[in-house]
Design a protein around this motif. Sequence first.
Motif, PDB file in Angstrom:
ATOM      1  N   ALA A   1     -10.544  15.395   8.414  1.00 39.08           N
ATOM      2  CA  ALA A   1     -10.177  16.719   8.941  1.00 39.08           C
ATOM      3  C   ALA A   1     -10.168  16.755  10.467  1.00 39.08           C
ATOM      4  O   ALA A   1     -10.557  17.750  11.081  1.00 39.08           O
ATOM      5  N   LEU A   2      -9.727  15.663  11.078  1.00 37.61           N
ATOM      6  CA  LEU A   2      -9.673  15.593  12.532  1.00 37.61           C
ATOM      7  C   LEU A   2      -8.370  16.233  13.020  1.00 37.61           C
ATOM      8  O   LEU A   2      -7.278  15.754  12.691  1.00 37.61           O
ATOM      9  N   PRO A   3      -8.467  17.331  13.763  1.00 36.42           N
ATOM     10  CA  PRO A   3      -7.256  18.046  14.180  1.00 36.42           C
ATOM     11  C   PRO A   3      -6.504  17.321  15.303  1.00 36.42           C
ATOM     12  O   PRO A   3      -7.116  16.677  16.158  1.00 36.42           O
ATOM     13  N   TYR A   4      -5.200  17.466  15.270  1.00 35.11           N
ATOM     14  CA  TYR A   4      -4.351  16.928  16.336  1.00 35.11           C
ATOM     15  C   TYR A   4      -2.985  17.565  16.205  1.00 35.11           C
ATOM     16  O   TYR A   4      -2.633  18.134  15.155  1.00 35.11           O
ATOM     17  N   ASP A   5      -2.194  17.476  17.259  1.00 39.43           N
ATOM     18  CA  ASP A   5      -0.836  18.014  17.250  1.00 39.43           C
ATOM     19  C   ASP A   5       0.201  16.920  17.136  1.00 39.43           C
ATOM     20  O   ASP A   5       1.233  17.116  16.501  1.00 39.43           O
ATOM     21  N   GLU A   6      -0.075  15.771  17.757  1.00 43.00           N
ATOM     22  CA  GLU A   6       0.845  14.644  17.711  1.00 43.00           C
ATOM     23  C   GLU A   6       0.044  13.358  17.568  1.00 43.00           C
ATOM     24  O   GLU A   6      -1.085  13.274  18.050  1.00 43.00           O
ATOM     25  N   LEU A   7       0.668  12.377  16.927  1.00 44.10           N
ATOM     26  CA  LEU A   7       0.071  11.058  16.804  1.00 44.10           C
ATOM     27  C   LEU A   7       1.035  10.064  17.442  1.00 44.10           C
ATOM     28  O   LEU A   7       2.191   9.950  17.023  1.00 44.10           O
ATOM     29  N   HIS A   8       0.560   9.373  18.468  1.00 39.87           N
ATOM     30  CA  HIS A   8       1.387   8.402  19.192  1.00 39.87           C
ATOM     31  C   HIS A   8       0.794   7.014  18.991  1.00 39.87           C
ATOM     32  O   HIS A   8      -0.317   6.736  19.442  1.00 39.87           O
ATOM     33  N   LEU A   9       1.533   6.164  18.294  1.00 41.18           N
ATOM     34  CA  LEU A   9       1.105   4.787  18.073  1.00 41.18           C
ATOM     35  C   LEU A   9       2.107   3.861  18.744  1.00 41.18           C
ATOM     36  O   LEU A   9       3.281   3.848  18.376  1.00 41.18           O
ATOM     37  N   SER A  10       1.632   3.133  19.740  1.00 40.38           N
ATOM     38  CA  SER A  10       2.502   2.183  20.430  1.00 40.38           C
ATOM     39  C   SER A  10       1.619   1.285  21.291  1.00 40.38           C
ATOM     40  O   SER A  10       0.414   1.497  21.378  1.00 40.38           O
ATOM     41  N   LEU A  11       2.236   0.341  21.931  1.00 42.50           N
ATOM     42  CA  LEU A  11       1.481  -0.538  22.819  1.00 42.50           C
ATOM     43  C   LEU A  11       1.470  -0.019  24.255  1.00 42.50           C
ATOM     44  O   LEU A  11       0.965  -0.685  25.147  1.00 42.50           O
ATOM     45  N   ASP A  12       2.013   1.200  24.477  1.00 47.01           N
ATOM     46  CA  ASP A  12       2.008   1.795  25.817  1.00 47.01           C
ATOM     47  C   ASP A  12       1.743   3.293  25.743  1.00 47.01           C
ATOM     48  O   ASP A  12       2.656   4.089  25.559  1.00 47.01           O
ATOM     49  N   LYS A  13       0.498   3.661  25.915  1.00 44.94           N
ATOM     50  CA  LYS A  13       0.108   5.077  25.922  1.00 44.94           C
ATOM     51  C   LYS A  13       0.528   5.762  27.216  1.00 44.94           C
ATOM     52  O   LYS A  13       0.642   6.986  27.261  1.00 44.94           O
ATOM     53  N   THR A  14       0.729   5.001  28.260  1.00 43.33           N
ATOM     54  CA  THR A  14       0.983   5.601  29.567  1.00 43.33           C
ATOM     55  C   THR A  14       2.310   6.365  29.623  1.00 43.33           C
ATOM     56  O   THR A  14       2.492   7.188  30.520  1.00 43.33           O
ATOM     57  N   VAL A  15       3.204   6.132  28.669  1.00 43.86           N
ATOM     58  CA  VAL A  15       4.458   6.896  28.641  1.00 43.86           C
ATOM     59  C   VAL A  15       4.180   8.376  28.388  1.00 43.86           C
ATOM     60  O   VAL A  15       5.041   9.224  28.640  1.00 43.86           O
ATOM     61  N   LEU A  16       2.989   8.692  27.910  1.00 45.93           N
ATOM     62  CA  LEU A  16       2.608  10.075  27.631  1.00 45.93           C
ATOM     63  C   LEU A  16       2.059  10.803  28.855  1.00 45.93           C
ATOM     64  O   LEU A  16       1.862  12.018  28.814  1.00 45.93           O
ATOM     65  N   PHE A  17       1.783  10.094  29.930  1.00 42.57           N
ATOM     66  CA  PHE A  17       1.103  10.693  31.075  1.00 42.57           C
ATOM     67  C   PHE A  17       1.862  11.840  31.736  1.00 42.57           C
ATOM     68  O   PHE A  17       1.242  12.841  32.089  1.00 42.57           O
ATOM     69  N   PRO A  18       3.189  11.745  31.908  1.00 39.17           N
ATOM     70  CA  PRO A  18       3.871  12.894  32.513  1.00 39.17           C
ATOM     71  C   PRO A  18       3.684  14.139  31.635  1.00 39.17           C
ATOM     72  O   PRO A  18       3.908  14.115  30.429  1.00 39.17           O
ATOM     73  N   GLY A  19       3.191  15.188  32.227  1.00 44.29           N
ATOM     74  CA  GLY A  19       2.973  16.432  31.492  1.00 44.29           C
ATOM     75  C   GLY A  19       1.574  16.560  30.898  1.00 44.29           C
ATOM     76  O   GLY A  19       1.219  17.612  30.374  1.00 44.29           O
ATOM     77  N   ALA A  20       0.777  15.513  30.959  1.00 35.48           N
ATOM     78  CA  ALA A  20      -0.586  15.572  30.424  1.00 35.48           C
ATOM     79  C   ALA A  20      -1.541  16.076  31.504  1.00 35.48           C
ATOM     80  O   ALA A  20      -1.220  16.068  32.696  1.00 35.48           O
ATOM     81  N   ASP A  21      -2.714  16.509  31.070  1.00 42.60           N
ATOM     82  CA  ASP A  21      -3.742  16.982  31.985  1.00 42.60           C
ATOM     83  C   ASP A  21      -5.019  16.144  31.912  1.00 42.60           C
ATOM     84  O   ASP A  21      -5.713  15.988  32.907  1.00 42.60           O
ATOM     85  N   VAL A  22      -5.317  15.630  30.710  1.00 44.72           N
ATOM     86  CA  VAL A  22      -6.566  14.922  30.463  1.00 44.72           C
ATOM     87  C   VAL A  22      -6.270  13.667  29.644  1.00 44.72           C
ATOM     88  O   VAL A  22      -5.451  13.706  28.716  1.00 44.72           O
ATOM     89  N   VAL A  23      -6.967  12.571  29.969  1.00 45.22           N
ATOM     90  CA  VAL A  23      -6.906  11.351  29.173  1.00 45.22           C
ATOM     91  C   VAL A  23      -8.336  10.959  28.823  1.00 45.22           C
ATOM     92  O   VAL A  23      -9.193  10.857  29.704  1.00 45.22           O
ATOM     93  N   VAL A  24      -8.577  10.757  27.517  1.00 42.08           N
ATOM     94  CA  VAL A  24      -9.886  10.320  27.032  1.00 42.08           C
ATOM     95  C   VAL A  24      -9.670   8.967  26.365  1.00 42.08           C
ATOM     96  O   VAL A  24      -8.954   8.868  25.364  1.00 42.08           O
TER      97      VAL A  24
END
Length: 183
Positions: free
Chosen positions: A110-133
């Motif tokens: 029951a772990l909530p989330y809005d999107e699941l991104h699986l790839s070898l490059d998470k950094t493509v998500l950085f534009p528009g983000a506020d926090v990285v954990v």
Amino acid sequence: MGRTAIVDIDNTLWEFSAAFYRELQKINPRFPDPRQWTNYQIWEGYCTEEDFFSVIHSIHHHQDSDDYRPYPEALKFLSALKENGFHLILASHRVPTTRQPTERWLIRHALPYDELHLSLDKTVLFPGADVVVDDAPPILEKAARCGLLSTGLRFPWNEAYVGNGFRLFPNLNEVLDYILKSV
């Protein structure tokens, strides 16, 4: 949409390193335990790089095992971020064929989330983000250079990098407090 948090899965929502260590010991019983993992080439002298990555992929393909449980505070952590208006993108260095077992694991716990991104490059998500954990210093350092609030759990492989633009904590409750006080 409000703020966006990119949250790693392995060694952020569950203790991947313990499961990984158990599997690596099957390859070589002399494999050092995670308290001695202070760099990313931990396989050198203990197994081949191919074996090392094969174990990672195997764990990810069997993510929905009863043996792989989230940290006790993972549900509260993600829920609190959602309650505070964060759009949650769970991001993991995984191959696409691990999507179904990963989704089943998230649903099972029951772990909530809005999107699941699986790839070898998470950094493509950085534009528009506020926090990285995350637990990986290269990810956290790049996020910090991009001006994102960067944080995660403290482990032997990342504690030497503290002070490189990100903060590390012993548990998700402290990570959550830091995020909520900083944004």
